[in-house]
Structures are given as C-alpha cells and as structure tokens.
Scaffold this motif. Structure first.
Motif, PDB file in Angstrom:
ATOM      1  N   THR A  12       0.840  -0.894  -0.194  1.00 55.23           N
ATOM      2  CA  THR A  12      -0.356   0.185   0.113  1.00 55.23           C
ATOM      3  C   THR A  12       1.023   0.963   0.036  1.00 55.23           C
ATOM      4  N   ASP A  13       2.714   1.610   0.146  1.00 57.00           N
ATOM      5  CA  ASP A  13       2.664   2.671   0.147  1.00 57.00           C
ATOM      6  C   ASP A  13       3.186   2.698  -1.389  1.00 57.00           C
ATOM      7  N   GLY A  14       3.125   1.426  -2.481  1.00 53.90           N
ATOM      8  CA  GLY A  14       3.320   2.386  -3.821  1.00 53.90           C
ATOM      9  C   GLY A  14       4.140   0.982  -4.692  1.00 53.90           C
ATOM     10  N   LYS A  15       4.761   0.349  -3.633  1.00 53.68           N
ATOM     11  CA  LYS A  15       6.553  -0.157  -4.156  1.00 53.68           C
ATOM     12  C   LYS A  15       5.964  -1.652  -4.773  1.00 53.68           C
ATOM     13  N   MET A  16       6.519  -2.012  -5.835  1.00 60.49           N
ATOM     14  CA  MET A  16       6.581  -3.739  -6.171  1.00 60.49           C
ATOM     15  C   MET A  16       7.728  -3.909  -5.941  1.00 60.49           C
ATOM     16  N   MET A  17       7.875  -4.996  -5.612  1.00 58.98           N
ATOM     17  CA  MET A  17       9.140  -5.449  -5.161  1.00 58.98           C
ATOM     18  C   MET A  17       9.295  -7.222  -5.751  1.00 58.98           C
ATOM     19  N   TRP A  18      10.840  -7.309  -6.334  1.00 59.97           N
ATOM     20  CA  TRP A  18      10.768  -8.179  -6.921  1.00 59.97           C
ATOM     21  C   TRP A  18      11.868  -9.415  -5.327  1.00 59.97           C
ATOM     22  N   TRP A  19      12.378  -9.971  -5.667  1.00 56.97           N
ATOM     23  CA  TRP A  19      12.876 -10.892  -4.048  1.00 56.97           C
ATOM     24  C   TRP A  19      13.574 -12.118  -4.759  1.00 56.97           C
ATOM     25  N   ASP A  20      14.726 -12.337  -4.310  1.00 57.24           N
ATOM     26  CA  ASP A  20      15.184 -13.436  -3.917  1.00 57.24           C
ATOM     27  C   ASP A  20      14.985 -14.092  -2.345  1.00 57.24           C
ATOM     28  N   THR A  21      14.340 -15.090  -2.186  1.00 54.26           N
ATOM     29  CA  THR A  21      14.286 -16.088  -1.044  1.00 54.26           C
ATOM     30  C   THR A  21      15.566 -16.673  -0.575  1.00 54.26           C
ATOM     31  N   ARG A  22      16.353 -16.500  -1.381  1.00 51.66           N
ATOM     32  CA  ARG A  22      17.752 -17.111  -0.708  1.00 51.66           C
ATOM     33  C   ARG A  22      18.318 -15.643   0.453  1.00 51.66           C
ATOM     34  N   LYS A  23      18.102 -14.912  -0.509  1.00 55.06           N
ATOM     35  CA  LYS A  23      18.085 -13.272   0.221  1.00 55.06           C
ATOM     36  C   LYS A  23      17.374 -11.730   0.814  1.00 55.06           C
ATOM     37  N   LEU A  24      16.684 -11.831   1.500  1.00 55.04           N
ATOM     38  CA  LEU A  24      15.659 -11.311   1.986  1.00 55.04           C
ATOM     39  C   LEU A  24      15.787 -10.397   2.914  1.00 55.04           C
TER      40      LEU A  24
END
Length: 94
Positions: A16-28
């Motif tokens: 809801t802060d307007g951010k879309m983020m992509w994550w690598d689950t090995r480095k959160l």
C-alpha cells in the motif's frame, strides 16, 4: 507471488506504500528490483497503493496486473521500462 525464474527462488510483492518489489528468497534482506506504482507518464505523480497482484505464467515473469486502493488497475511490464517505468493505468474505477 512466486514467479517463474531461472533460479526458481524469486517472488514479487506489492504494498500500500506504492512499491512493487522482486525478491530472491535466498537473500530477503533487500529486494533485487523495485518500481513505484504511478499512473502518469513522467512517473512523478500520485503514488498508487497496491492491494492485489496477478501474474500469468504464460505471459512470463515480466508482465503483471496490479489492483490499487484507489480503484485503478495497472499493467506492469518490465520489458517496457522506458515508458513510465513499465507501469500503465488501465481503469480508474467507477
């Protein structure tokens, strides 16, 4: 959402802060990529708060639909980042 990636360890989130983020689950500890959800061409207008996310594996890991708190449906295409950071507003609600 878990996304189809080369490593098999990536997921994407909206907030809801307007951010879309992509994550690598090995480095959160920090995202590997991010974008701000804005509806104007310059990318410096009103930030839309993301509340829902849709991903189709047939479209690949670069295309997403995002629903916002403001009632706008947005398309995010990572391959088209030159135009409004890849974000296009489809519907502004009723």
């Amino acid at each position: 959402f878990w996304i189809s990636s080369k490593t098999g360890h990536q997921c994407v989130s909206v907030s809801t802060d307007g951010k879309m983020m992509w994550w690598d689950t090995r480095k959160l500890g920090e995202p590997i990529d991010s974008t701000i959800l804005t509806a104007d061409a310059k990318g410096d207008g009103t930030i839309m708060g993301g509340s829902s996310l849709e991903y189709n594996t047939e479209a690949g890991p670069t295309k997403y639909l995002v629903g916002t708190e403001q009632g706008t449906v947005m398309s995010v295409n990572l391959r088209n980042r030159k135009l409004n950071n890849g974000v296009v507003a489809y519907d502004n609600g009723p």
